[in-house]
Design a protein around this motif. Structure first.
Motif, PDB file in Angstrom:
ATOM      1  N   SER A 105       0.814  -1.217   0.000  1.00  0.00           N
ATOM      2  CA  SER A 105       0.000   0.000   0.000  1.00  0.00           C
ATOM      3  C   SER A 105       0.846   1.264   0.000  1.00  0.00           C
ATOM      4  N   ILE A 106       2.158   1.121   0.155  1.00  0.00           N
ATOM      5  CA  ILE A 106       3.058   2.277   0.083  1.00  0.00           C
ATOM      6  C   ILE A 106       3.827   2.298  -1.228  1.00  0.00           C
ATOM      7  N   VAL A 107       4.401   1.153  -1.604  1.00  0.00           N
ATOM      8  CA  VAL A 107       5.265   1.098  -2.788  1.00  0.00           C
ATOM      9  C   VAL A 107       4.474   1.363  -4.068  1.00  0.00           C
ATOM     10  N   VAL A 108       3.304   0.748  -4.207  1.00  0.00           N
ATOM     11  CA  VAL A 108       2.544   0.874  -5.455  1.00  0.00           C
ATOM     12  C   VAL A 108       2.092   2.313  -5.701  1.00  0.00           C
ATOM     13  N   PRO A 109       1.390   2.978  -4.750  1.00  0.00           N
ATOM     14  CA  PRO A 109       1.014   4.371  -5.022  1.00  0.00           C
ATOM     15  C   PRO A 109       2.208   5.302  -5.168  1.00  0.00           C
ATOM     16  N   PHE A 110       3.293   5.026  -4.429  1.00  0.00           N
ATOM     17  CA  PHE A 110       4.487   5.853  -4.552  1.00  0.00           C
ATOM     18  C   PHE A 110       5.051   5.755  -5.968  1.00  0.00           C
ATOM     19  N   ALA A 111       5.153   4.529  -6.487  1.00  0.00           N
ATOM     20  CA  ALA A 111       5.704   4.340  -7.835  1.00  0.00           C
ATOM     21  C   ALA A 111       4.800   4.961  -8.890  1.00  0.00           C
ATOM     22  N   LEU A 112       3.477   4.782  -8.723  1.00  0.00           N
ATOM     23  CA  LEU A 112       2.540   5.338  -9.701  1.00  0.00           C
ATOM     24  C   LEU A 112       2.527   6.862  -9.682  1.00  0.00           C
ATOM     25  N   ALA A 113       2.929   7.464  -8.567  1.00  0.00           N
ATOM     26  CA  ALA A 113       2.868   8.922  -8.435  1.00  0.00           C
ATOM     27  C   ALA A 113       4.046   9.637  -9.080  1.00  0.00           C
ATOM     28  N   VAL A 114       5.108   8.909  -9.395  1.00  0.00           N
ATOM     29  CA  VAL A 114       6.320   9.558  -9.911  1.00  0.00           C
ATOM     30  C   VAL A 114       6.035  10.304 -11.218  1.00  0.00           C
ATOM     31  N   PRO A 116       3.037  11.363 -12.664  1.00  0.00           N
ATOM     32  CA  PRO A 116       2.195  12.546 -12.470  1.00  0.00           C
ATOM     33  C   PRO A 116       2.884  13.657 -11.690  1.00  0.00           C
ATOM     34  N   ALA A 117       3.741  13.304 -10.720  1.00  0.00           N
ATOM     35  CA  ALA A 117       4.438  14.329  -9.948  1.00  0.00           C
ATOM     36  C   ALA A 117       5.383  15.140 -10.837  1.00  0.00           C
ATOM     37  N   LEU A 118       6.088  14.460 -11.728  1.00  0.00           N
ATOM     38  CA  LEU A 118       6.972  15.174 -12.653  1.00  0.00           C
ATOM     39  C   LEU A 118       6.167  16.093 -13.568  1.00  0.00           C
ATOM     40  N   TRP A 119       4.989  15.639 -13.965  1.00  0.00           N
ATOM     41  CA  TRP A 119       4.125  16.467 -14.811  1.00  0.00           C
ATOM     42  C   TRP A 119       3.599  17.671 -14.029  1.00  0.00           C
ATOM     43  N   MET A 120       3.162  17.461 -12.789  1.00  0.00           N
ATOM     44  CA  MET A 120       2.614  18.561 -11.990  1.00  0.00           C
ATOM     45  C   MET A 120       3.701  19.547 -11.569  1.00  0.00           C
ATOM     46  N   ALA A 121       4.937  19.088 -11.493  1.00  0.00           N
ATOM     47  CA  ALA A 121       6.017  19.992 -11.118  1.00  0.00           C
ATOM     48  C   ALA A 121       6.138  21.156 -12.096  1.00  0.00           C
ATOM     49  N   GLY A 122       5.785  20.914 -13.357  1.00  0.00           N
ATOM     50  CA  GLY A 122       5.843  21.986 -14.347  1.00  0.00           C
ATOM     51  C   GLY A 122       4.696  22.964 -14.234  1.00  0.00           C
ATOM     52  N   ASN A 123       3.643  22.586 -13.481  1.00  0.00           N
ATOM     53  CA  ASN A 123       2.467  23.454 -13.356  1.00  0.00           C
ATOM     54  C   ASN A 123       2.446  24.260 -12.065  1.00  0.00           C
ATOM     55  N   HIS A 124       3.396  23.996 -11.156  1.00  0.00           N
ATOM     56  CA  HIS A 124       3.377  24.648  -9.858  1.00  0.00           C
ATOM     57  C   HIS A 124       4.751  25.225  -9.540  1.00  0.00           C
ATOM     58  N   LEU A 134       9.334  13.167  -4.400  1.00  0.00           N
ATOM     59  CA  LEU A 134       9.326  12.276  -3.245  1.00  0.00           C
ATOM     60  C   LEU A 134       8.153  12.578  -2.320  1.00  0.00           C
ATOM     61  N   PHE A 135       7.857  13.862  -2.146  1.00  0.00           N
ATOM     62  CA  PHE A 135       6.763  14.230  -1.253  1.00  0.00           C
ATOM     63  C   PHE A 135       5.414  13.795  -1.823  1.00  0.00           C
ATOM     64  N   ILE A 136       5.184  14.018  -3.103  1.00  0.00           N
ATOM     65  CA  ILE A 136       3.922  13.612  -3.716  1.00  0.00           C
ATOM     66  C   ILE A 136       3.750  12.100  -3.598  1.00  0.00           C
ATOM     67  N   GLY A 137       4.825  11.356  -3.847  1.00  0.00           N
ATOM     68  CA  GLY A 137       4.751   9.906  -3.700  1.00  0.00           C
ATOM     69  C   GLY A 137       4.416   9.499  -2.275  1.00  0.00           C
ATOM     70  N   VAL A 317      -6.307  13.163 -11.828  1.00  0.00           N
ATOM     71  CA  VAL A 317      -5.101  12.328 -11.846  1.00  0.00           C
ATOM     72  C   VAL A 317      -4.699  11.956 -10.415  1.00  0.00           C
ATOM     73  N   ILE A 318      -4.749  12.928  -9.510  1.00  0.00           N
ATOM     74  CA  ILE A 318      -4.394  12.672  -8.107  1.00  0.00           C
ATOM     75  C   ILE A 318      -5.297  11.593  -7.511  1.00  0.00           C
ATOM     76  N   LEU A 319      -6.600  11.708  -7.749  1.00  0.00           N
ATOM     77  CA  LEU A 319      -7.541  10.727  -7.207  1.00  0.00           C
ATOM     78  C   LEU A 319      -7.309   9.343  -7.818  1.00  0.00           C
ATOM     79  N   ALA A 320      -7.048   9.308  -9.120  1.00  0.00           N
ATOM     80  CA  ALA A 320      -6.833   8.021  -9.791  1.00  0.00           C
ATOM     81  C   ALA A 320      -5.604   7.316  -9.229  1.00  0.00           C
ATOM     82  N   VAL A 321      -4.517   8.072  -9.062  1.00  0.00           N
ATOM     83  CA  VAL A 321      -3.284   7.479  -8.540  1.00  0.00           C
ATOM     84  C   VAL A 321      -3.444   7.094  -7.075  1.00  0.00           C
ATOM     85  N   ALA A 322      -4.029   8.000  -6.276  1.00  0.00           N
ATOM     86  CA  ALA A 322      -4.159   7.754  -4.843  1.00  0.00           C
ATOM     87  C   ALA A 322      -5.051   6.547  -4.568  1.00  0.00           C
TER      88      ALA A 322
END
Length: 420
Positions: A105-114, A116-124, A134-137, A317-322
Motif C-alpha cells: 500500500s506504500i510502494v505501489v502508489p508511490f511508484a505510480l505517483a512519480v 504525475p508528480a513530474l508532470w505537476m512539477a511543471g504546473n506549480h 518524493l513528497f507527492i509519492g 489524476v491525483i484521485l486516480a493514482v491515490a
C-alpha cells in the motif's frame, strides 16, 4: 498581544469550536469520521466561499500567529498520542500479512505517483523537483491509522481477526510513512540550504532508544508496576514531549517527528492501562479545543475558487493514482499473502483511508514550501474523498450483518472448545 486581540482570539476560538462540533456531528450522522466535517467547516470558512472582508471579521490576521501556535501544539499532542497508541503486539502472528499489505500500500502508489508528480512539477511553483516528487509519492501512500482504528471500533471489527490485521498493517504503514516523510523533509532541507543539522537525526534516534526509553520506563514504574499518573508525572512527561519536539525542530526535521517518536518510546508491556489513562487525560483538551483549530485552519488554507480546467484534470489524476495505487497495492499484496477476495477488499478499503494523517503530511509540505497552496488544496480534496470512500466500500465488502455473524462466532468459539 493587545486587549482587543485577546478578546478577538477568545471569540474566534468559540466560533471554531462550535463550527467543528456542528459539522463534526453532521459528518457522524452521515456515517463519516468527524474530521471530515471539521475540515469541511474550515473550507467553508475559507476563501472558497467567504469574501476577504467576511474572513477578516471572523478570523482576523492579527490573531493568525496565536491560532497557528495553538494548531502546532495540537499537532504535538496528536502525534504523541499516535506514537503512544502504536502497539507492537498487533504484529504478533500477523507479521507476514501485515508487512505485505503495508509495503504494497506504500510502494505501489508511490511508484505510480512519480510520473504525475513530474508532470505537476511543471504546473506549480517548485524549487527542486526531487523533494517535490518524493513528497507527492509519500503523500499518495499515507494511511490514517487513528481514523482507521476509529472506524474499526465503531463497527466493532477490532475484535475480529481482519480488524487486528488491518490495525497491524496500518500501524506498520504509519511508521514507514513518517520515516519516509522525515527523509523527504531532510532532502528538501539539504536542497534549500544545506542543513547539516539533519545529520544529527541518527544520534537523536539512538539517544531516544537507549537513554530516553529506559528513563521513561523508570519514571513510570514504582515497585515493578506502573506508577499512578499523578499531575507531577503528567507534567514531567509533557515537558519531555515538548523537549523532544524542540530537538527535532532544531536539527532540521519537523517537530511532529519528535512528538511521534517520544510517544513510541513510552513503556508498553504491562503498561496498557497507564497508556490509555495518559491518552484519556490529553485527548479531551486536544480533541475539543486544539485539534479543531488545526482542522479549521487547514481547511481555510484550501482555495477551490480558482480551480480551473487544469486544476480539475490534476485532481482527477491525483484521485486516480491515490485510490488506484493504495487500494490496488493493498488488495494484491493481501491476496498474495493468502487472504480471500472479501478480506483483501476490506483491508484495501481501510488502507485507503487518509484522514487527519494526510492533512498533517500536507501541512508539513506546505510549511516547508515543497508544495504550493494550489496543490495543497487539491490534495486536501483527495484526503476528504478517500476518507469518505472508506465507509461505503467497507459496507460493500464486509456489511454489518457479516460483522455481527463473525462476532457471534468468535464469541462462541471458546465455549465450544470447552465443551469438546
Amino acid at each position: 498581544m493587545t486587549t482587543h486581540q485577546l478578546a478577538q482570539l477568545f471569540l474566534t476560538l468559540a466560533v471554531i469550536i462550535v463550527l467543528a462540533r456542528v459539522f463534526g456531528a453532521a459528518a457522524r450522522r452521515l456515517g463519516q469520521p468527524a474530521v471530515l466535517g471539521e475540515l469541511t467547516a474550515g473550507i467553508l470558512a475559507g476563501p472558497t466561499l467567504l469574501s476577504a472582508d467576511l474572513r477578516g471579521m471572523l478570523f482576523p490576521a492579527s490573531i493568525g500567529t496565536a491560532l497557528a501556535a495553538l494548531a502546532n501544539v495540537a499537532l504535538v499532542l496528536f502525534m504523541f498520542c499516535v506514537g503512544l497508541e502504536l502497539d507492537q503486539a498487533l504484529l504478533k502472528g500477523r507479521g507476514r500479512a501485515a508487512v505485505a499489505v503495508s509495503i504494497g500500500s506504500i510502494v505501489v502508489p508511490f511508484a505510480l505517483a512519480v510520473g504525475p508528480a513530474l508532470w505537476m512539477a511543471g504546473n506549480h511553483r517548485v524549487g527542486d523537483r526531487l523533494p517535490f516528487v518524493l513528497f507527492i509519492g509519500a503523500a499518495m501512500s499515507v494511511t490514517a491509522f487513528p481514523v482507521l482504528a476509529r472506524i474499526l471500533t465503531d463497527r466493532k471489527m477490532h475484535r475480529l481477526e481482519i480488524g487486528g490485521l488491518a490495525l497491524a498493517s496500518a500501524a506498520l504503514g504509519d511508521v514507514l510513512a513518517w520515516v519516509l516523510l522525515a527523509f523527504v523533509t531532510a532532502v528538501g532541507g539539504y536542497a534549500a540550504g544545506g542543513q547539516w543539522q539533519v545529520t544529527l537525526a541518527v544520534p537523536y534516534v539512538l539517544l531516544m532508544l537507549f537513554v530516553v526509553r529506559p528513563l521513561l520506563r523508570r519514571a513510570c514504574t514504582v515497585a515493578g508496576r506502573p506508577r499512578p499518573l499523578t499531575p507531577g508525572l503528567l507534567s514531567l512527561l509533557l515537558a519531555g514531549l515538548l523537549l523532544s519536539s524542540y530537538a527535532t525542530e532544531r536539527i532540521g526535521i519537523h517537530f511532529i517527528f519528535g512528538a511521534f517518536l517520544y510517544g513510541a518510546m513510552m513503556p508498553t508491556r504491562g503498561f496498557a492501562h497507564f497508556r490509555q489513562e495518559l491518552v484519556e487525560r490529553i485527548e479531551p483538551v486536544s480533541g475539543t479545543i486544539l485539534l479543531p483549530v488545526f482542522f479549521v485552519i487547514s481547511g481555510m488554507r484550501v482555495d477551490l475558487s480558482t480551480v480551473g480546467t487544469r486544476g480539475l484534470v490534476e485532481l482527477a489524476v491525483i484521485l486516480a493514482v491515490a485510490v488506484g495505487g493504495k487500494f490496488g497495492g493493498a488488495y494484491l499484496c493481501a491476496r498474495s499473502a493468502g487472504l480471500g477476495a472479501r478480506q483483501s477488499g476490506t483491508l484495501a478499503s481501510l488502507m485507503n483511508t487518509r484522514g487527519l494523517t494526510e492533512i498533517v503530511f500536507l501541512t508539513v509540505g506546505l510549511q516547508h514550501a515543497i508544495i504550493d497552496r494550489d496543490l495543497f488544496s487539491l490534495m486536501v480534496v483527495m484526503a476528504i474523498v478517500t476518507t469518505a470512500m472508506a465507509g461505503p466500500l467497507l459496507h460493500w465488502f464486509y456489511p454489518r450483518h457479516m460483522v455481527e455473524r463473525d462476532l457471534a462466532a468468535a464469541t462462541q468459539e471458546p465455549v465450544l472448545a470447552g465443551v469438546k
